[in-house]
Design a protein around this motif. Structure first.
Motif, PDB file in Angstrom:
ATOM      1  N   ILE A 157     -29.566   6.216 -18.155  1.00 22.05           N
ATOM      2  CA  ILE A 157     -30.020   5.159 -19.055  1.00 22.05           C
ATOM      3  C   ILE A 157     -30.420   3.962 -18.198  1.00 22.05           C
ATOM      4  CG2 ILE A 157     -29.351   3.566 -20.899  1.00 22.05           C
ATOM      5  CD1 ILE A 157     -27.488   5.698 -21.961  1.00 22.05           C
ATOM      6  N   ILE A 158     -31.668   3.539 -18.361  1.00 15.17           N
ATOM      7  CA  ILE A 158     -32.214   2.447 -17.558  1.00 15.17           C
ATOM      8  C   ILE A 158     -32.451   1.257 -18.472  1.00 15.17           C
ATOM      9  CG2 ILE A 158     -34.061   1.742 -16.003  1.00 15.17           C
ATOM     10  CD1 ILE A 158     -34.530   4.779 -15.493  1.00 15.17           C
ATOM     11  N   SER A 159     -31.652   0.210 -18.305  1.00 19.57           N
ATOM     12  CA  SER A 159     -31.720  -0.992 -19.142  1.00 19.57           C
ATOM     13  C   SER A 159     -32.564  -2.039 -18.427  1.00 19.57           C
ATOM     14  CB  SER A 159     -30.300  -1.526 -19.402  1.00 19.57           C
ATOM     15  OG  SER A 159     -30.339  -2.745 -20.111  1.00 19.57           O
ATOM     16  N   LEU A 160     -33.668  -2.448 -19.033  1.00 19.08           N
ATOM     17  CA  LEU A 160     -34.613  -3.374 -18.418  1.00 19.08           C
ATOM     18  C   LEU A 160     -34.645  -4.704 -19.153  1.00 19.08           C
ATOM     19  CD1 LEU A 160     -37.656  -0.968 -17.825  1.00 19.08           C
ATOM     20  CD2 LEU A 160     -35.812  -1.543 -16.222  1.00 19.08           C
ATOM     21  N   ASN A 161     -34.760  -5.784 -18.400  1.00 17.91           N
ATOM     22  CA  ASN A 161     -34.932  -7.102 -19.002  1.00 17.91           C
ATOM     23  C   ASN A 161     -36.424  -7.372 -19.132  1.00 17.91           C
ATOM     24  OD1 ASN A 161     -34.990  -9.729 -19.829  1.00 17.91           O
ATOM     25  ND2 ASN A 161     -33.749 -10.547 -18.167  1.00 17.91           N
ATOM     26  N   THR A 162     -36.982  -7.001 -20.276  1.00 18.14           N
ATOM     27  CA  THR A 162     -38.428  -7.139 -20.489  1.00 18.14           C
ATOM     28  C   THR A 162     -38.836  -8.545 -20.915  1.00 18.14           C
ATOM     29  OG1 THR A 162     -38.184  -6.299 -22.755  1.00 18.14           O
ATOM     30  CG2 THR A 162     -38.759  -4.704 -21.045  1.00 18.14           C
ATOM     31  N   ILE A 163     -37.887  -9.496 -20.947  1.00 19.72           N
ATOM     32  CA  ILE A 163     -38.260 -10.864 -21.328  1.00 19.72           C
ATOM     33  C   ILE A 163     -39.160 -11.487 -20.260  1.00 19.72           C
ATOM     34  CG2 ILE A 163     -37.373 -13.050 -22.236  1.00 19.72           C
ATOM     35  CD1 ILE A 163     -36.613 -10.480 -23.791  1.00 19.72           C
ATOM     36  N   TYR A 164     -39.202 -10.881 -19.070  1.00 19.81           N
ATOM     37  CA  TYR A 164     -40.137 -11.346 -18.044  1.00 19.81           C
ATOM     38  C   TYR A 164     -41.565 -10.881 -18.320  1.00 19.81           C
ATOM     39  CZ  TYR A 164     -36.107 -12.985 -15.478  1.00 19.81           C
ATOM     40  OH  TYR A 164     -34.969 -13.667 -15.116  1.00 19.81           O
ATOM     41  N   TRP A 165     -41.773 -10.170 -19.415  1.00 20.97           N
ATOM     42  CA  TRP A 165     -43.112  -9.765 -19.855  1.00 20.97           C
ATOM     43  C   TRP A 165     -43.446 -10.387 -21.218  1.00 20.97           C
ATOM     44  CZ3 TRP A 165     -41.815  -3.825 -19.522  1.00 20.97           C
ATOM     45  CH2 TRP A 165     -41.364  -3.515 -18.235  1.00 20.97           C
ATOM     46  N   TYR A 166     -42.622 -11.306 -21.689  1.00 18.15           N
ATOM     47  CA  TYR A 166     -42.658 -11.800 -23.066  1.00 18.15           C
ATOM     48  C   TYR A 166     -43.516 -13.056 -23.168  1.00 18.15           C
ATOM     49  CZ  TYR A 166     -40.568 -13.560 -27.484  1.00 18.15           C
ATOM     50  OH  TYR A 166     -40.346 -14.034 -28.753  1.00 18.15           O
ATOM     51  N   LYS A 167     -44.476 -13.074 -24.079  1.00 17.30           N
ATOM     52  CA  LYS A 167     -45.381 -14.203 -24.221  1.00 17.30           C
ATOM     53  C   LYS A 167     -44.671 -15.530 -24.488  1.00 17.30           C
ATOM     54  CE  LYS A 167     -49.580 -11.866 -25.839  1.00 17.30           C
ATOM     55  NZ  LYS A 167     -50.521 -11.736 -26.975  1.00 17.30           N
ATOM     56  N   ASP A 168     -43.541 -15.489 -25.190  1.00 11.12           N
ATOM     57  CA  ASP A 168     -42.849 -16.728 -25.530  1.00 11.12           C
ATOM     58  C   ASP A 168     -41.870 -17.180 -24.455  1.00 11.12           C
ATOM     59  OD1 ASP A 168     -44.240 -17.023 -27.832  1.00 11.12           O
ATOM     60  OD2 ASP A 168     -42.548 -16.820 -29.199  1.00 11.12           O
ATOM     61  N   ASN A 169     -41.848 -16.504 -23.318  1.00  8.32           N
ATOM     62  CA  ASN A 169     -41.102 -16.995 -22.157  1.00  8.32           C
ATOM     63  C   ASN A 169     -42.031 -17.957 -21.421  1.00  8.32           C
ATOM     64  OD1 ASN A 169     -39.704 -17.480 -19.800  1.00  8.32           O
ATOM     65  ND2 ASN A 169     -39.557 -15.344 -19.181  1.00  8.32           N
ATOM     66  N   PHE A 170     -41.923 -19.247 -21.721  1.00  6.51           N
ATOM     67  CA  PHE A 170     -42.908 -20.210 -21.245  1.00  6.51           C
ATOM     68  C   PHE A 170     -42.858 -20.442 -19.742  1.00  6.51           C
ATOM     69  CE2 PHE A 170     -42.572 -21.713 -25.807  1.00  6.51           C
ATOM     70  CZ  PHE A 170     -43.745 -21.095 -26.191  1.00  6.51           C
ATOM     71  N   TYR A 171     -41.804 -20.012 -19.098  1.00  2.25           N
ATOM     72  CA  TYR A 171     -41.775 -20.115 -17.641  1.00  2.25           C
ATOM     73  C   TYR A 171     -42.810 -19.196 -16.984  1.00  2.25           C
ATOM     74  CZ  TYR A 171     -37.638 -23.100 -17.200  1.00  2.25           C
ATOM     75  OH  TYR A 171     -36.769 -24.157 -17.226  1.00  2.25           O
ATOM     76  N   LEU A 172     -43.362 -18.263 -17.727  1.00  6.32           N
ATOM     77  CA  LEU A 172     -44.351 -17.353 -17.163  1.00  6.32           C
ATOM     78  C   LEU A 172     -45.721 -18.011 -16.990  1.00  6.32           C
ATOM     79  CD1 LEU A 172     -43.487 -14.108 -19.178  1.00  6.32           C
ATOM     80  CD2 LEU A 172     -42.689 -14.768 -16.900  1.00  6.32           C
ATOM     81  N   TYR A 173     -45.855 -19.278 -17.413  1.00  6.20           N
ATOM     82  CA  TYR A 173     -47.144 -19.962 -17.349  1.00  6.20           C
ATOM     83  C   TYR A 173     -47.130 -21.131 -16.373  1.00  6.20           C
ATOM     84  CZ  TYR A 173     -47.418 -17.323 -21.692  1.00  6.20           C
ATOM     85  OH  TYR A 173     -47.374 -16.316 -22.621  1.00  6.20           O
ATOM     86  N   ASP A 174     -46.317 -21.045 -15.325  1.00  8.29           N
ATOM     87  CA  ASP A 174     -46.212 -22.182 -14.407  1.00  8.29           C
ATOM     88  C   ASP A 174     -46.932 -21.950 -13.089  1.00  8.29           C
ATOM     89  OD1 ASP A 174     -44.527 -20.430 -13.095  1.00  8.29           O
ATOM     90  OD2 ASP A 174     -42.818 -21.795 -12.987  1.00  8.29           O
ATOM     91  N   SER A 175     -47.870 -20.999 -13.060  1.00  6.93           N
ATOM     92  CA  SER A 175     -48.642 -20.749 -11.849  1.00  6.93           C
ATOM     93  C   SER A 175     -49.970 -20.099 -12.212  1.00  6.93           C
ATOM     94  CB  SER A 175     -47.864 -19.827 -10.897  1.00  6.93           C
ATOM     95  OG  SER A 175     -48.664 -19.478  -9.771  1.00  6.93           O
ATOM     96  N   ASP A 176     -51.024 -20.496 -11.494  1.00  2.84           N
ATOM     97  CA  ASP A 176     -52.329 -19.850 -11.679  1.00  2.84           C
ATOM     98  C   ASP A 176     -52.442 -18.579 -10.856  1.00  2.84           C
ATOM     99  OD1 ASP A 176     -53.634 -21.510 -13.561  1.00  2.84           O
ATOM    100  OD2 ASP A 176     -53.969 -23.030 -12.017  1.00  2.84           O
ATOM    101  N   LYS A 177     -51.441 -18.300 -10.027  1.00  2.00           N
ATOM    102  CA  LYS A 177     -51.442 -17.090  -9.223  1.00  2.00           C
ATOM    103  C   LYS A 177     -50.801 -15.957 -10.006  1.00  2.00           C
ATOM    104  CE  LYS A 177     -49.845 -15.182  -4.817  1.00  2.00           C
ATOM    105  NZ  LYS A 177     -49.078 -15.434  -3.564  1.00  2.00           N
ATOM    106  N   ALA A 178     -51.526 -14.861 -10.159  1.00  2.00           N
ATOM    107  CA  ALA A 178     -51.005 -13.718 -10.914  1.00  2.00           C
ATOM    108  C   ALA A 178     -49.805 -13.115 -10.191  1.00  2.00           C
ATOM    109  CB  ALA A 178     -52.091 -12.670 -11.091  1.00  2.00           C
ATOM    110  N   GLN A 179     -48.775 -12.815 -10.964  1.00  2.00           N
ATOM    111  CA  GLN A 179     -47.578 -12.166 -10.424  1.00  2.00           C
ATOM    112  C   GLN A 179     -47.394 -10.849 -11.173  1.00  2.00           C
ATOM    113  OE1 GLN A 179     -44.077 -14.634  -9.967  1.00  2.00           O
ATOM    114  NE2 GLN A 179     -45.301 -16.508  -9.851  1.00  2.00           N
ATOM    115  N   PRO A 180     -47.782  -9.730 -10.574  1.00  2.00           N
ATOM    116  CA  PRO A 180     -47.758  -8.459 -11.304  1.00  2.00           C
ATOM    117  C   PRO A 180     -46.375  -8.042 -11.786  1.00  2.00           C
ATOM    118  CG  PRO A 180     -49.074  -8.281  -9.299  1.00  2.00           C
ATOM    119  CD  PRO A 180     -48.365  -9.598  -9.234  1.00  2.00           C
ATOM    120  N   ASP A 181     -45.331  -8.350 -11.012  1.00  2.00           N
ATOM    121  CA  ASP A 181     -43.996  -7.835 -11.342  1.00  2.00           C
ATOM    122  C   ASP A 181     -42.954  -8.933 -11.234  1.00  2.00           C
ATOM    123  OD1 ASP A 181     -41.858  -6.229 -11.926  1.00  2.00           O
ATOM    124  OD2 ASP A 181     -41.849  -5.161 -10.017  1.00  2.00           O
ATOM    125  N   PRO A 182     -42.924  -9.854 -12.232  1.00  2.00           N
ATOM    126  CA  PRO A 182     -41.933 -10.932 -12.170  1.00  2.00           C
ATOM    127  C   PRO A 182     -40.510 -10.393 -12.027  1.00  2.00           C
ATOM    128  CG  PRO A 182     -43.508 -11.325 -13.929  1.00  2.00           C
ATOM    129  CD  PRO A 182     -43.760  -9.935 -13.440  1.00  2.00           C
TER     130      PRO A 182
END
Length: 602
Positions: free
Chosen positions: A318-343
């Motif tokens: 069983i592989i438990s993943l924290n997918t909140i790093y792919w979540y649109k409403d995680n506003f910390y994901l918008y603090d860089s213009d550099k693409a980060q493929p695998d936060p």
């Protein structure tokens, strides 16, 4: 001595200037009807962000209060928490770049999701030429429970008003005056999150099912997001971990939900120099240790909440993943213009564990909170994770998620341009919620083949809130069996065959031709509450989304003008996660209400 009088003379001018800024922002939000005008709104907000976090938050709070978007305490609490994150984003990016477009897609739905940035996920080994096959020997299925989105409100107050002006009710709010219209019941009420009595009743009901183990797909904390804090969330997680340990009689394998963070949804990336949520991972690593073991505990602490475990006596990883790093409403994901493929390396961790499962000849389950489908997942990470799913499709027996609060599923395909029962190669079971906020509380029981670890049947259990016994002692009864409900509609399904991706694709084909069956699905999806007919575009979009475990293939299209459906309180049957019955209030809902109220005042 002349400085103070001069400053006093300037105060009225500063007040006028501040009021003008607030009015300008309200007007810009009101006029934001397409992607270009959303970028213009960000350009207007950027200078305010440069004044500092407090100045920016105070400005948004004033916008919220002046427009009447929410009660003053909700404006103050929510924007004091989330305002600094938005200000940090705006100071870090171009208002005209791709990140800004993604941000506009997330907060207002005015920009279409940008095309996926090309990225090839690296794999340690190529797929085997002759992969191991897993064959059933006809053994008695084992039972596994799946519960999700419990949203326990430890401040739930019996007798408080269940019809209030806040995003959730059934609490004694200081500013609520007048007689109680709808008293909160002992076991739960609509418009409210889960009282302790209800979650404990659910856990006892699960314990009575004789499960070999259980999965919990996240969201412990209630939706009073304007009041949450690290201390409260820590306490809430600890209490629920104790309840699971004491009331269940078999292990539980949990995941991290977006509501576990404070501010809600916001998990900073390792590259972010603001905020931290290590306390969430530390709390859960301790609370989950009786279930997951020492090695997985270390992974939770060091892999941003993700871990892997092999339940005793099984050949299942069983592989438990924290997918909140792919979540649109995680506003910390918008603090860089550099693409980060695998936060935070979540995709890389999935590859590592799936490769370990393949090498060991194990089947694997992926469990997480937010599914990589629908309108909530960023298209880049959903695409990259789909590459992982396709590489390890012979190892992955099934995927399990929550988050949407409705009863649904999603299918992945080896060829999204040719979707059929042959190309369908992975199935995601998305569980409805326990919280009675918008529907009857539920959990699921899966009948699992112990050789293949595939789902033989999915049975949803429900406690009917309208039943006279509910407020005395909730009764949990099977609402429906997926095999019994859908099998006959696809010409029958052999008892020896699992509910495979092909099965579920055939179900979607039956939906296209059998409208009565599709409308039954809609009723089951919403658990019989506020059921509305879904025809035309609603029907075609719903079926399209069921065939879109890769988010870029869904049919949720950004259209000019604010999507006001998100804030009417009505359940949007074509969208997963975007409907506010799932997330409660937030920046997105406030901005939309600002626009709506401004337009109505004209």
């Amino acid at each position: 001595m002349l400085l103070l009088p001069r400053l006093l003379c300037l105060l009225p001018l500063l007040a006028v200037a501040y009021a003008n800024i607030v009015d300008d922002i309200i007007n810009a939000i009101k006029q934001a009807v397409d992607c270009t005008s959303c970028h213009a709104l960000l350009t207007l907000l950027q200078p305010v962000a440069l004044l500092g976090d407090k100045a920016f938050s105070d400005t948004l709070i004033s916008v919220c209060k002046v427009s009447g978007a929410e009660d003053d305490d909700v404006c103050q609490g929510l924007l004091s928490q989330q305002g600094p994150i938005i200000a940090h984003d705006l100071r870090s990016i171009s208002s005209l770049g791709q990140t800004a477009s993604k941000f506009c897609n997330a907060i207002l739905g005015l920009c279409a999701a940008p095309a996926v940035n090309p990225f090839i996920v690296p794999f340690p080994k190529p797929a085997p030429t002759n992969p191991k096959t897993f064959t059933s020997t006809g053994k008695q299925p084992i039972r596994v429970a799946h519960f999700s989105d419990v949203h326990i409100d430890r401040s739930y107050t019996v007798g408080a008003d269940a019809n209030c002006t806040k995003p959730i009710c059934c609490r004694n709010f200081a500013d609520q005056a007048g007689p109680v219209e709808v008293p909160a019941g002992p076991s739960g009420s609509a418009n409210c999150d889960t009282p302790t009595t209800l979650v404990q009743s659910m856990l006892r009901a699960v314990a009575s099912q004789g499960t070999q183990f259980n999965i919990f797909t996240g969201d412990v904390v209630e939706a009073a997001v304007w009041l949450v804090s690290q201390d409260e969330n820590t306490s809430d997680m600890q209490k629920f971990n104790t309840e699971m340990a004491t009331l269940l009689n078999s292990p539980v394998y949990p995941v991290i939900g977006n509501h576990e963070a404070a501010p809600v949804n916001n998990f900073p990336r390792n590259t972010t120099n603001q905020g931290q949520v290590q306390w969430v991972f530390d709390t859960q690593s301790v609370g989950w240790s009786p279930f997951i073991g020492a090695a997985a505990v270390s992974q939770v602490q060091h892999m941003s909440g993700s871990y892997a475990v092999v339940p005793p006596g099984t050949n299942l990883r069983i592989i438990s993943l924290n997918t909140i790093y792919w979540y649109k409403d995680n506003f910390y994901l918008y603090d860089s213009d550099k693409a980060q493929p695998d936060p935070n390396g979540i995709i890389g961790f999935a590859v590592q564990e799936l490769q370990a499962a393949e090498d060991a000849g194990q089947r694997a389950w992926v469990i997480a909170h937010m599914p990589p489908s629908s309108g909530d997942a960023l298209h880049d990470q959903s695409n990259y994770f789909d590459q992982v799913v396709q590489r390890y499709k012979n190892t992955i027996a099934a995927q399990f998620y929550g988050h949407s609060h409705v009863d649904e599923f999603a299918i992945a395909y080896s060829n999204y341009s040719n979707q059929n029962a042959v190309t369908a190669d992975s199935i995601a079971y998305i569980a409805p919620s326990l919280t009675p906020r918008s529907a009857n509380p539920t959990f699921r029981i899966y009948d699992i083949d112990p050789d293949t670890y595939e789902v033989m049947d999915s049975r949803t259990f429900l406690s009917d809130m309208s039943a006279p016994s509910f407020q005395i002692s909730p009764v949990w009864q099977q609402e429906y069996s997926a095999r019994d409900t859908y099998g006959p509609a696809i010409g029958g399904w052999p008892a020896s065959q699992s509910l495979s991706p092909a099965f579920w694709h055939k179900v979607t084909e039956a939906f296209e031709t059998n409208d009565a069956l599709f409308q039954e699905y809609i009723s089951l999806k919403t658990r019989g509450v506020n059921v509305a007919s879904c025809t035309g575009d609603c029907k075609s979009t719903t079926i399209c989304n069921l065939r879109a475990l890769r988010a870029e293939n869904n049919c949720d299209v950004a259209t000019p003008g604010l999507n006001l459906r998100r804030d009417t309180g009505e359940l949007d049957l074509t969208e997963r996660g975007f409907a506010d019955h799932c997330e409660g209030t937030g920046i997105r809902t406030i901005l939309t209400k600002v626009a709506l109220n401004a337009r109505e005042s004209i």
